[in-house]
Write a protein that holds these residues in place. Structure first.
Motif, mmCIF file in Angstrom:
data_model
loop_
_atom_site.group_PDB
_atom_site.id
_atom_site.type_symbol
_atom_site.label_atom_id
_atom_site.label_comp_id
_atom_site.label_asym_id
_atom_site.label_seq_id
_atom_site.Cartn_x
_atom_site.Cartn_y
_atom_site.Cartn_z
ATOM 1 N N LEU A 160 18.103 31.323 5.747
ATOM 2 C CA LEU A 160 16.923 30.792 6.012
ATOM 3 C C LEU A 160 15.553 30.770 4.812
ATOM 4 O O LEU A 160 15.183 29.702 4.576
ATOM 5 N N LEU A 213 14.261 27.627 3.050
ATOM 6 C CA LEU A 213 12.867 27.306 2.864
ATOM 7 C C LEU A 213 12.626 27.056 1.551
ATOM 8 O O LEU A 213 11.811 26.176 1.084
ATOM 9 N N SER A 221 4.810 34.228 7.397
ATOM 10 C CA SER A 221 5.389 33.755 8.551
ATOM 11 C C SER A 221 5.588 32.129 8.632
ATOM 12 O O SER A 221 5.697 31.407 9.459
ATOM 13 N N THR A 222 5.691 31.568 7.175
ATOM 14 C CA THR A 222 5.926 30.165 6.745
ATOM 15 C C THR A 222 7.172 29.639 7.400
ATOM 16 O O THR A 222 8.050 30.254 7.322
ATOM 17 N N THR A 223 7.097 28.356 7.957
ATOM 18 C CA THR A 223 8.370 27.911 8.726
ATOM 19 C C THR A 223 8.396 26.344 8.350
ATOM 20 O O THR A 223 7.449 25.857 7.689
ATOM 21 N N ASN A 275 9.577 22.728 9.768
ATOM 22 C CA ASN A 275 9.995 21.972 10.924
ATOM 23 C C ASN A 275 10.957 20.746 10.430
ATOM 24 O O ASN A 275 10.500 19.930 10.078
ATOM 25 N N TYR A 327 4.829 24.544 8.032
ATOM 26 C CA TYR A 327 3.498 25.207 8.712
ATOM 27 C C TYR A 327 3.373 26.579 8.031
ATOM 28 O O TYR A 327 4.316 27.585 8.139
#
Length: 290
Positions: free
Chosen positions: A109, A113, A138-140, A142, A149
């Motif tokens: 992950l 990222l 908490s950065t994600t 999509n 985000y």
């Protein structure tokens, strides 16, 4: 006969404790008995201590990484730095032994990222597990929307206030991000009152800065961001450690934040020079500033 105390003798309480010559900086009435290890404010009572923490958003914990000039550096500062480095070593060792650190899912992950950020011309670097910013982030990304985000922190130095935002889309402009905080019409009443100095100021006086990473502690510089552009556009070509932290200041008020290129003692330079390309180093690794 008891010896009388001379005019130059320090005043002492009934218990023999030497009284402070400073007044309480919260109420201004009583003599100070306490001094905050973090902001060095004097207080006279527990009530004033609590009031000063609330007013200044102070946690009362001494800042172990605060800059100390050579002239003011003492043996106590040396001992403090030594103990701080020991604590960092223990934290890093504990993080390296954490089961999550060796989890294939976590590594995948984080790699994805950083890879997505690199394609957007953002040098995103992550810290080892166990560090506060790594735990908070908490950065994600999509994949369906092809959009970040972001976990974002807003700092308002003139009011000693900080706010954390989660899930901020990268196509949102900085002006829209700040509206709930400094817009006199759209901001929350409680927040508006706390940030009153910002809400009553013209929008043209608001300046958004972001710290340039990997600079020496005594040579901190900031990049000025464009409020009319999106968060993604503002982050391009910059180094981000975990998540962006934006400092919102007013041009009319004095602050100690030096914008890159505006210091007369140094020539303007490109902020890209502070970071190397990801091809020359492992992704996510923080380069030693020495």
């Amino acid at each position: 006969m008891a010896e009388q105390e001379g005019p130059e003798s320090p005043r002492r309480s009934a218990g023999g404790r030497k009284m402070s010559l400073q007044r309480c900086e919260t109420c201004g009435k009583e003599e100070a008995k306490y001094r905050c290890p973090r902001c060095m404010k004097y207080s006279c009572s527990l009530l004033c201590v609590k009031k000063h923490k609330l007013a200044l958003s102070c946690n009362g914990v001494r800042d172990k990484t605060a800059f100390v000039s050579v002239n003011e550096f003492t043996d106590l500062n040396l001992l403090s730095d030594y103990r701080f480095l020991e604590d960092v070593g223990r934290t890093a060792d504990a993080a390296a032994r954490h089961p999550t650190m060796h989890s294939p899912t976590t590594k995948k992950l984080l790699y994805c990222l950083r890879n997505k950020a690199r394609r957007c011309d953002i040098d995103l670097r992550t810290l080892p597990i166990g560090f506060t910013k790594r735990r908070e982030n908490s950065t994600t990304f999509n994949c369906m929307e092809k959009k970040f985000y972001w976990h974002l922190k807003l700092v308002f130095p003139h009011c000693h206030a900080e706010y954390t935002l989660k899930g901020v889309p990268d196509d949102k402009t900085l002006a829209d991000i700040l509206k709930p905080y400094i817009d006199p019409v759209e901001s929350d009443p409680v927040v508006c009152q706390r940030l009153k100095i910002y809400t009553v100021s013209p929008q043209s006086d608001v300046q958004i800065l972001m710290k340039i990473e990997n600079r020496k502690q005594n040579s901190v510089r900031y990049n000025e961001l464009d409020a009319s552009r999106s968060l993604l556009d503002n982050l391009k070509g910059k180094v981000i450690i975990e998540y962006p932290t934006l400092f919102v200041v007013l041009k009319t008020l004095k602050n100690d934040m030096v914008v890159l290129g505006q210091d007369a003692s140094e020539p303007a330079e490109n902020s890209d020079s502070e970071s190397s390309s990801l091809s020359s180093m492992e992704e996510g690794e923080i380069r030693d500033s020495s």
